[in-house]
Design a protein around this motif. Structure first.
Motif, PDB file in Angstrom:
ATOM      1  N   ASP A 148       5.794   2.826   2.677  1.00  0.00           N
ATOM      2  CA  ASP A 148       4.054   2.535   1.931  1.00  0.00           C
ATOM      3  C   ASP A 148       4.043   1.748   0.855  1.00  0.00           C
ATOM      4  O   ASP A 148       3.399   0.175   0.214  1.00  0.00           O
ATOM      5  N   THR A 259      -6.144  11.882   0.741  1.00  0.00           N
ATOM      6  CA  THR A 259      -5.427  12.420  -1.226  1.00  0.00           C
ATOM      7  C   THR A 259      -3.818  13.272  -0.513  1.00  0.00           C
ATOM      8  O   THR A 259      -3.527  13.606   0.147  1.00  0.00           O
ATOM      9  N   THR A 415      -7.471   4.146   4.520  1.00  0.00           N
ATOM     10  CA  THR A 415      -6.637   4.052   3.688  1.00  0.00           C
ATOM     11  C   THR A 415      -5.609   2.687   4.179  1.00  0.00           C
ATOM     12  O   THR A 415      -4.517   2.326   4.065  1.00  0.00           O
TER      13      THR A 415
HETATM   14  C1  LIG Z   1      -0.944   6.274  -0.437  1.00  0.00           C
HETATM   15  C2  LIG Z   1      -1.433   6.233   0.167  1.00  0.00           C
HETATM   16  C3  LIG Z   1      -1.967   7.716   0.704  1.00  0.00           C
HETATM   17  C4  LIG Z   1      -2.286   8.491  -0.367  1.00  0.00           C
HETATM   18  O1  LIG Z   1      -2.894   8.258  -1.839  1.00  0.00           O
HETATM   19  P1  LIG Z   1      -3.056   9.050  -2.680  1.00  0.00           P
HETATM   20  O2  LIG Z   1      -3.088   7.496  -3.698  1.00  0.00           O
HETATM   21  O3  LIG Z   1      -1.192   9.368  -3.249  1.00  0.00           O
HETATM   22  O4  LIG Z   1      -4.219   9.873  -2.944  1.00  0.00           O
HETATM   23  C5  LIG Z   1      -2.690   7.525   1.608  1.00  0.00           C
HETATM   24  N1  LIG Z   1      -2.687   6.904   3.033  1.00  0.00           N
HETATM   25  C6  LIG Z   1      -1.944   5.879   2.975  1.00  0.00           C
HETATM   26  C7  LIG Z   1      -2.644   5.334   3.992  1.00  0.00           C
HETATM   27  C8  LIG Z   1      -1.344   5.696   1.884  1.00  0.00           C
HETATM   28  O5  LIG Z   1      -0.414   4.800   2.210  1.00  0.00           O
END
Ligand SMILES: *Cc1c(COP(=O)(O)O)cnc(C)c1O
Length: 474
Positions: A148, A259, A415
């Motif tokens: 990612d 997270t 996310t």
């Molecule tokens: C990076 C990511 C997370 C986690 O984010 P943090 O800032 O580490 O808490 C969650 N979902 C997706 C899809 C991500 O790429």
């Protein structure tokens, strides 16, 4: 604005310096010396602003002294431009999608790589280029990725004149969509390296390169991982954006945040401290639940890695958690340094009871396993024909189990786009409902550029020094 280290022994820096710095010299993380605080009247007056204008108002105090207003406005206009010719493929940049009464997903996946990391890395690339042009300086970025972050970082740097970026991924061990998102972004400053090894091998090579940079012949090396302050700063904005859409600051809002490294949820905590009325913040983790074990039992203890259906949250330790510890300890750097030393030596830490009680007031938490994740994807699909990605599904599950009040609007941070994580969606039995969004429809036909290298530090470093100046030797 000045920035100080969570361990109290490194010099204070300005914004420009903190952007290039990564870890502080004492091993700590940089945080603002004082947090700006907005009045309710001020926040109310931002209602209805386009995303980039809201971003200007929220982030301006963090960059004062380093970036003049007019330049910062221009950078933000470019970063959060919308439409098929823009950066984000939705007019609202971060639209809200309703799932149930008083329950919304904040869709943070309309950027070029379909995950929320675009919000921060699109800005970070432009800020770096701006600051470097002013200093007549070039830098090299190196990063390791299991999927990612790499593509978001590459997309963020593709137009940078003064940055060469090298992203290492394990050869044949990332999904095709994730690989193509990295390797089909072409540019003479973009370098994808597939290592004949695993993700840990990639990460070790990046770490070793930061520890000894002589192969770069004086060109500074910059990190774009989630400890970079500018990434957190950019993520504060969408909390304001979502809350204003739902009637804040006249009413309070709850957020549930999937997270891993505590980056995204920490941004929400800062938004609340800056005056946004947030009545609940939920930490939603997968089986890699070190944060949930701290919040529920005051045990922050390193465990083995459990691969899950939500791989972007598969972590053993949460790199941004130290920033919360700093506040819980009255911003006493010496106390944080001692705690982190204990953690380094034993793999465990806990805090005094009053401090833990304070943390419990700030956050609720839940750990969600793969089976519950799939079940939630199915539940939501059946109820409203929406396909969730597995990370977002974890946020929804935690929101539903931890919610304190049905009268308070609940926002789950969406996310990633589900098409990035087809395994989970197929396991949930609804894979057919998925298609690539319009701006990526031809992804599988685009030409790729990538170099396969041996799992050997010397080979990789020599490749970087031969290509680190827009494809030419340093
Ligand atoms: C990076 C990511 C997370 C986690 O984010 P943090 O800032 O580490 O808490 C969650 N979902 C997706 C899809 C991500 O790429």
């Amino acid at each position: 604005m000045r920035y100080i280290s969570t361990r109290g022994q490194a010099p204070a820096l300005n914004f420009e310096e903190v952007l290039l710095a990564g870890l502080a010299s004492d091993g700590g993380l940089y945080v603002p010396e004082t947090l700006p605080r907005f009045t309710l009247e001020e926040i109310a007056s931002w209602s209805g602003l386009p995303y980039h204008e809201l971003a200007f108002r929220v982030m301006r105090p963090f960059v004062t002294g380093s970036i003049p207003d007019a330049d910062f406005k221009k950078i933000l206009e470019e970063t959060y431009a919308v439409g098929l010719d823009g950066v984000f493929a939705h007019g609202a940049v971060a639209p809200l999608q309703q799932l149930d009464s008083n329950e919304w997903v904040l869709e943070l996946f309309h950027g070029p790589t379909l995950a929320f990391k675009d919000f921060a890395l699109q800005l970070l690339g432009r800020l770096l280029d701006y600051v470097l042009a002013k200093r007549s300086q070039r830098v090299v970025i190196m990063g390791a990725t299991s999927g990612d972050t790499g593509s978001a970082a590459i997309e963020g740097c593709r137009r940078c004149e003064n940055v060469d970026i090298f992203i290492l991924h394990p050869h044949q061990r990332v999904s095709e969509v994730q690989r193509r998102q990295m390797t089909s972004t072409l540019g003479d400053n973009i370098h994808n390296i597939a290592i004949e090894g695993n993700f840990d091998d990639c990460q070790e090579m990046v770490k070793a390169s930061f520890a000894n940079q002589s192969f770069l012949k004086g060109t500074p090396l910059v990190a774009v991982n989630s400890i970079n302050w500018a990434r957190i700063m950019a993520q504060i904005v969408y909390y304001f954006h979502a809350a204003l859409q739902l009637g804040a600051p006249h009413r309070s809002i709850a957020f549930s945040v999937p997270t891993g490294n505590f980056g995204d949820i920490f941004a929400g905590y800062l938004a609340r401290n800056m005056g946004l009325p947030i009545n609940q913040l939920i930490v939603a983790t997968n089986r890699n639940d070190i944060l949930h074990r701290f919040m529920s039992g005051n045990r922050y203890e390193k465990d083995t890695l459990h691969p899950s259906l939500s791989p972007s949250m598969d972590i053993m330790v949460s790199s941004n958690f130290e920033r919360l510890l700093f506040d819980l300890h009255g911003r006493n750097g010496v106390a944080v340094a001692a705690l982190m030393d204990t953690f380094k030596a034993t793999g465990k830490l806990s805090v005094e009871d009053e401090r833990w009680t304070e943390a419990r007031k700030l956050f609720d938490s839940l750990a969600v396993d793969d089976e519950q994740t799939c079940q939630t994807i199915v539940d939501v699909f059946k109820a409203c024909a929406q396909v969730l990605d597995p990370h977002t599904a974890i946020g929804v599950r935690a929101a539903r189990e931890c919610r304190r009040s049905l009268d308070v609007p609940m926002v789950i941070l969406g996310t990633a786009h589900p098409v990035k994580f087809p395994e989970a969606v197929e396991k949930a039995g609804i894979g057919k409902a998925l298609g690539l969004p319009l701006h990526l429809a031809d992804l599988l036909q685009r030409p790729e550029r990538c170099t396969v290298l041996a799992n050997d530090l010397k080979v990789v470093q020599s490749f970087v020094s031969q290509h680190g100046n827009r494809g030419k030797p340093l």
